[in-house]
Design a protein around this motif. Structure first.
Motif, PDB file in Angstrom:
ATOM      1  N   PRO A   1      22.553 -14.022 -60.076  1.00  0.00           N
ATOM      2  CA  PRO A   1      24.378 -13.204 -59.355  1.00  0.00           C
ATOM      3  C   PRO A   1      25.148 -12.816 -59.995  1.00  0.00           C
ATOM      4  O   PRO A   1      24.633 -11.482 -60.085  1.00  0.00           O
ATOM      5  N   GLU A   2      24.632 -13.269 -61.155  1.00  0.00           N
ATOM      6  CA  GLU A   2      25.108 -12.570 -62.967  1.00  0.00           C
ATOM      7  C   GLU A   2      24.749 -11.171 -62.792  1.00  0.00           C
ATOM      8  O   GLU A   2      24.816 -10.115 -62.756  1.00  0.00           O
TER       9      GLU A   2
ATOM     10  N   GLN B   1      40.708  -6.218 -60.636  1.00  0.00           N
ATOM     11  CA  GLN B   1      38.538  -6.724 -61.578  1.00  0.00           C
ATOM     12  C   GLN B   1      37.582  -5.392 -60.462  1.00  0.00           C
ATOM     13  O   GLN B   1      37.120  -4.644 -62.101  1.00  0.00           O
TER      14      GLN B   1
ATOM     15  N   GLN C   1      28.886 -13.428 -49.225  1.00  0.00           N
ATOM     16  CA  GLN C   1      28.238 -14.043 -50.722  1.00  0.00           C
ATOM     17  C   GLN C   1      26.708 -13.748 -50.582  1.00  0.00           C
ATOM     18  O   GLN C   1      26.579 -14.745 -51.808  1.00  0.00           O
TER      19      GLN C   1
ATOM     20  N   LEU D   1      35.409  -2.859 -63.199  1.00  0.00           N
ATOM     21  CA  LEU D   1      33.392  -3.076 -63.061  1.00  0.00           C
ATOM     22  C   LEU D   1      33.172  -1.805 -62.479  1.00  0.00           C
ATOM     23  O   LEU D   1      32.335  -1.780 -62.581  1.00  0.00           O
TER      24      LEU D   1
ATOM     25  N   GLN E   1      29.768 -15.988 -61.979  1.00  0.00           N
ATOM     26  CA  GLN E   1      27.910 -15.643 -62.438  1.00  0.00           C
ATOM     27  C   GLN E   1      28.560 -14.015 -61.573  1.00  0.00           C
ATOM     28  O   GLN E   1      27.804 -13.474 -61.595  1.00  0.00           O
TER      29      GLN E   1
ATOM     30  N   ALA F   1      26.116  -9.107 -60.500  1.00  0.00           N
ATOM     31  CA  ALA F   1      26.403  -7.876 -60.537  1.00  0.00           C
ATOM     32  C   ALA F   1      26.515  -6.982 -62.063  1.00  0.00           C
ATOM     33  O   ALA F   1      27.246  -5.767 -61.375  1.00  0.00           O
ATOM     34  N   CYS F   2      25.573  -6.955 -62.690  1.00  0.00           N
ATOM     35  CA  CYS F   2      25.193  -6.198 -64.027  1.00  0.00           C
ATOM     36  C   CYS F   2      24.706  -5.038 -63.278  1.00  0.00           C
ATOM     37  O   CYS F   2      24.456  -3.726 -63.625  1.00  0.00           O
TER      38      CYS F   2
ATOM     39  N   PHE G   1      30.499 -19.726 -59.706  1.00  0.00           N
ATOM     40  CA  PHE G   1      29.462 -19.115 -59.007  1.00  0.00           C
ATOM     41  C   PHE G   1      30.836 -17.287 -59.864  1.00  0.00           C
ATOM     42  O   PHE G   1      30.339 -16.208 -58.917  1.00  0.00           O
TER      43      PHE G   1
ATOM     44  N   GLU H   1      41.343  -9.624 -57.760  1.00  0.00           N
ATOM     45  CA  GLU H   1      40.398  -8.993 -57.231  1.00  0.00           C
ATOM     46  C   GLU H   1      39.914  -7.793 -56.926  1.00  0.00           C
ATOM     47  O   GLU H   1      39.267  -6.663 -57.631  1.00  0.00           O
TER      48      GLU H   1
ATOM     49  N   PHE I   1      29.341  -5.579 -56.309  1.00  0.00           N
ATOM     50  CA  PHE I   1      30.891  -6.399 -56.786  1.00  0.00           C
ATOM     51  C   PHE I   1      31.404  -7.252 -55.811  1.00  0.00           C
ATOM     52  O   PHE I   1      31.512  -6.556 -54.709  1.00  0.00           O
ATOM     53  N   LEU I   2      32.175  -8.654 -55.662  1.00  0.00           N
ATOM     54  CA  LEU I   2      32.374  -8.737 -54.525  1.00  0.00           C
ATOM     55  C   LEU I   2      34.065  -9.169 -54.445  1.00  0.00           C
ATOM     56  O   LEU I   2      34.086 -10.249 -55.411  1.00  0.00           O
ATOM     57  N   ALA I   3      34.504  -9.539 -53.896  1.00  0.00           N
ATOM     58  CA  ALA I   3      35.778  -9.826 -54.251  1.00  0.00           C
ATOM     59  C   ALA I   3      36.524 -10.404 -53.196  1.00  0.00           C
ATOM     60  O   ALA I   3      35.692 -10.751 -51.951  1.00  0.00           O
ATOM     61  N   PHE I   4      36.365 -11.834 -53.404  1.00  0.00           N
ATOM     62  CA  PHE I   4      36.475 -13.178 -52.682  1.00  0.00           C
ATOM     63  C   PHE I   4      37.605 -13.196 -52.098  1.00  0.00           C
ATOM     64  O   PHE I   4      38.113 -12.728 -52.644  1.00  0.00           O
TER      65      PHE I   4
ATOM     66  N   ARG J   1      30.534 -12.093 -61.352  1.00  0.00           N
ATOM     67  CA  ARG J   1      31.466 -10.730 -62.372  1.00  0.00           C
ATOM     68  C   ARG J   1      30.818 -10.698 -63.892  1.00  0.00           C
ATOM     69  O   ARG J   1      30.847  -9.966 -64.479  1.00  0.00           O
ATOM     70  N   GLY J   2      29.263 -11.290 -63.771  1.00  0.00           N
ATOM     71  CA  GLY J   2      28.036 -10.708 -64.475  1.00  0.00           C
ATOM     72  C   GLY J   2      27.831 -10.810 -65.689  1.00  0.00           C
ATOM     73  O   GLY J   2      27.139 -11.615 -66.861  1.00  0.00           O
TER      74      GLY J   2
ATOM     75  N   ALA K   1      26.258 -11.665 -52.779  1.00  0.00           N
ATOM     76  CA  ALA K   1      26.047 -11.259 -54.431  1.00  0.00           C
ATOM     77  C   ALA K   1      25.616 -13.054 -54.901  1.00  0.00           C
ATOM     78  O   ALA K   1      25.721 -12.381 -55.789  1.00  0.00           O
ATOM     79  N   GLY K   2      24.925 -13.906 -53.646  1.00  0.00           N
ATOM     80  CA  GLY K   2      23.807 -14.809 -55.120  1.00  0.00           C
ATOM     81  C   GLY K   2      24.002 -15.944 -54.799  1.00  0.00           C
ATOM     82  O   GLY K   2      24.039 -16.499 -55.541  1.00  0.00           O
TER      83      GLY K   2
END
Lengths: 256, 446
Positions: free
Chosen positions: A72-73, A158, A45, A162, B394, A76-77, B391, A155, A81-84, B396-397, A48-49
């Motif tokens: 965090p965003e 996604q 985590q 992505l 976020q 991701a960009c 979160f 997850e 990618f974090l699968a929760f 996910r971008g 992922a920020g």
């Protein structure tokens, strides 16, 4: 691709990560194992920020950038990618809308044009059938009322959509029956690519029979105490985590 | 020290002035009711926070203000464009009332025979036989000062009469615009809607005003639903954030009738909405839904009352509030189940999202049940945006503002989705996006 040096982090007053060192190159699959409370999820985590995890020391370099400076965003960009471990339910937001919003945000970040709605839908349906997922889930609220297996598959779905550079799977295997585990592992294996790195965080060796890692690391009490090849996972399975703890000279009880 | 009542002699004085100024318009038959209403108002005045029903909503500015009756205050030149609030061809009839005076009635060529949809001023003199049995029969003029005040001054509004078994496919819309310029004015919109047995209709009611103007809208609606009649009513309140909006609705429902009444309340400095339903017959179904959005110093107060008089009726109530800045929300939902109203099935919920540390909500369910075989549930929640969900988005971008907007929009969506008239639904969605920090992105992706 990812270089973690002496990373320390805490939640509130509690220090969880006490100096993590880890390097992951493109094309590699790393497994991070360890007992409950050793800090596996915290590391996932924090990468992922997640704001609640305060980084108190160390550095993380991702693709030459200081990862810790990024929101965090933006991480991701940039392809993380974090699968929760516990995917969040979001009532009122359909999975389709959620994914579109994510992909649009990423396209905007990279200055790419918005995706075509038809192409998007066709791609989504293909990825869902790969994962043996019911397409009606697209129109349901994100994870709301999903079974445990559906949430975990969602997850991986996604992740497939992505197309990240660095995928971090946080205990994606926990709570899955063997059929779902195989499907999820196949989904991950399809993403193995010389340009992509994958970090699999897990408590159990079972997943690693299906996703065979290049490197295995054992985390205990906030530090990586042992690293090795895939055979390390088997040894852990046989001898238990107490074995590495003893080797590391750590006798303190695991934090929960 | 809070007063027991706020008398407002200047408003009473305006009534005398207005009476003299009015030319004989053929509706003199109603004058006796006006006289008794203004006398009652002179006695009881404007409610104060001493009264339980107004505990959190201090209407003293209405008494202190120099609000002029709009007919006396005269006309204003800087006109607000009604177009952004109209629905045009999607409606059967569309009426615009500006500053309390009729401005336009759209062509109503294709109304089914016997249907009357006219401005109230016209109904008062041309349809007395339809109006008289119902006008001012349901509003509590004796106990509510502002209902009495509205009744004394009532002149313009929407009158609807739908005869037996007639169904109107397209909705009827009334738009109340207020743009009084620098003057502080008060207007008294009044609606009366009568649906005979088996009639079916959708009514849209909109309020908008010049955003720089301080004014007061004191509006009242009476509804009568005959047996098995069905009415969907959507009220969209977009008054100026400097305005005061006092709205009151009284519906009398007969056997097996169905009413859905929605209150979308985004505007006003202080908005107070009273919704009162009397379920007087078996097998009635009533829905009361609402969405309120408060920011800055806004106060938005909804008081609802469902009176279950008869057995085997269902009422469903769902109000949601989103409050930011220093805004305040008030929700008071009363359900009365009388002794004969066995097998009543009533559900009430009020959920609130507080987006700032300074926003507040006072929510209170009030159940009074005298029957012994009923099902009544209620629930109220107050919360903030969920950090885990933020979160997740976020990660996910999606940037934080957009993520917040997505979650707020999802919260509101439960109510917005139920607005069956699509042009209004997309308007409300769009207005919602405009008010959210990352809403512009959502608008693009829609």
């Amino acid at each position: 691709m990812l270089e973690i040096k002496e990373l320390k982090a805490r939640i509130g007053d509690k220090e969880i990560l006490k100096g993590i060192n880890l390097t992951i190159r493109a094309g590699e699959v790393h497994a991070l194992m360890g007992p409950n409370g050793s800090g596996k999820s915290t590391l996932a985590q924090a990468l992922a920020g997640r704001e609640e995890y305060e980084v108190t020391g160390g550095e993380v370099t991702y693709e030459g950038k200081n990862l810790l400076d990024l929101a965090p965003e933006d991480r991701a960009c940039e392809g993380i990618f974090l699968a929760f471990q516990y995917p969040v339910e979001i009532p009122g937001v359909s999975t389709l809308y959620f994914l579109k919003a994510a992909m649009n945000a990423m396209n905007k970040y990279h200055g790419r044009s918005a995706l075509d709605a038809m192409d998007f839908l066709a791609l989504a349906k293909k990825k869902m059938s790969d994962l043996n997922m019911d397409q009606s889930l697209l129109h349901r609220s994100v994870n709301e009322g999903f079974s445990g297996g559906e949430k975990k598959k969602n997850e991986i779905f996604q992740m497939a959509m992505l197309d990240p550079k660095l995928a971090i799977l946080d205990e994606t295997d926990s709570g899955l029956d063997i059929d779902a585990l195989r499907i999820v592992a196949d989904g991950v294996n399809r993403l193995r690519d010389p340009a992509r790195a994958i970090l699999v965080v897990t408590h159990y060796q079972r997943l690693l029979e299906y996703i065979v890692p290049d490197r295995v690391h054992v985390l205990s009490d906030g530090r990586i105490v042992k690293s090795g090849g895939k055979e390390l996972a088997l040894e852990l399975e046989k001898r238990g985590y107490s074995w590495v703890k003893e080797q590391a000279g750590d006798t303190s009880p695991a934090v929960s | 020290m809070t007063k027991e009542k706020e008398s407002a002699p200047h408003l009473v004085g305006q009534f005398e002035q207005w009476k003299l100024a009015r030319s004989a318009n053929g509706s003199g038959w109603f004058d006796a009711v006006r006289e008794s209403a203004i006398s009652r108002f002179a006695e009881i005045g404007i409610p104060t926070p001493k009264m339980e029903d107004y505990r959190f909503t201090n209407l003293a500015p209405l008494a202190r203000g120099s609000f002029q009756h709009i007919a006396i205050a005269g006309d204003n030149k800087n006109k607000l464009d009604p177009d952004p609030y109209l629905y045009g061809d999607s409606t059967a009839v569309e009426i615009v009332v500006r500053n309390g005076c009729l401005e336009s009635v759209s062509a109503a060529g294709d109304l089914p025979e016997g249907v009357v949809v006219v401005p109230l001023s016209e109904a008062l003199h041309s349809y007395r036989e339809l109006v008289e049995p119902h006008l001012a029969q349901y509003a509590p003029i004796e106990s509510e000062g502002l209902a009495a005040l509205n009744t004394a001054f009532l002149e313009e509004g929407l009158f609807v009469h739908v005869p037996r078994n007639v169904i109107l496919q397209k909705p009827v819309h009334i738009l109340y615009l207020t743009d009084p310029g620098d003057r502080e004015t008060v207007s008294y919109p009044r609606n009366l809607w009568i649906l005979e047995e088996g009639a079916d209709l959708t009514i849209l009611e909109s309020y908008a005003g010049d955003r720089e103007a301080t004014y007061w809208t004191n509006t009242l609606t009476e509804i009568v639903l005959g047996e098995n009649a069905a009415l969907r009513h959507y009220k969209l309140q977009l008054e100026s954030e400097k305005a005061y909006h006092i709205g009151r609705l009284h519906a009398k429902q007969e056997r097996a009738s169905r009413l859905s009444t929605y209150s979308i309340s985004f505007g006003s400095r202080i908005a107070r909405n009273d919704v009162n339903l009397a379920l007087e017959g078996e097998g009635i179904h009533s829905i009361m839904d609402g969405l309120y959005l408060g920011d800055n110093d806004q106060l938005i107060d909804h008081h609802t009352f469902v009176d279950h008089v008869s057995p085997n009726c269902e009422s469903r109530e769902n109000y949601k509030g989103i409050l930011s800045g220093k805004s305040k929300g008030v929700f008071n939902g009363k359900i009365l189940v009388r002794r004969d109203a066995q097998k009543t099935d009533a559900v009430q919920t009020n959920r609130n999202l507080l987006l700032s540390d300074h926003a507040t909500i006072n929510t209170k369910p009030q159940l009074e049940i005298y029957a012994d075989d009923v099902k009544c549930t209620h629930g109220a929640t107050i919360g903030q945006l969920d950090r885990e969900s933020l979160f997740y988005l976020q990660a996910r971008g999606i940037d934080k503002d957009t993520a917040r907007s997505i979650l707020i929009n999802a919260f509101a969506g439960e109510i917005v989705e139920r607005l069956e008239f699509e042009p209004m639904r997309s308007r409300v969605e769009s207005l919602l996006y405009d008010r959210l920090p990352g809403g512009s992105a959502l608008k693009e992706w829609r």
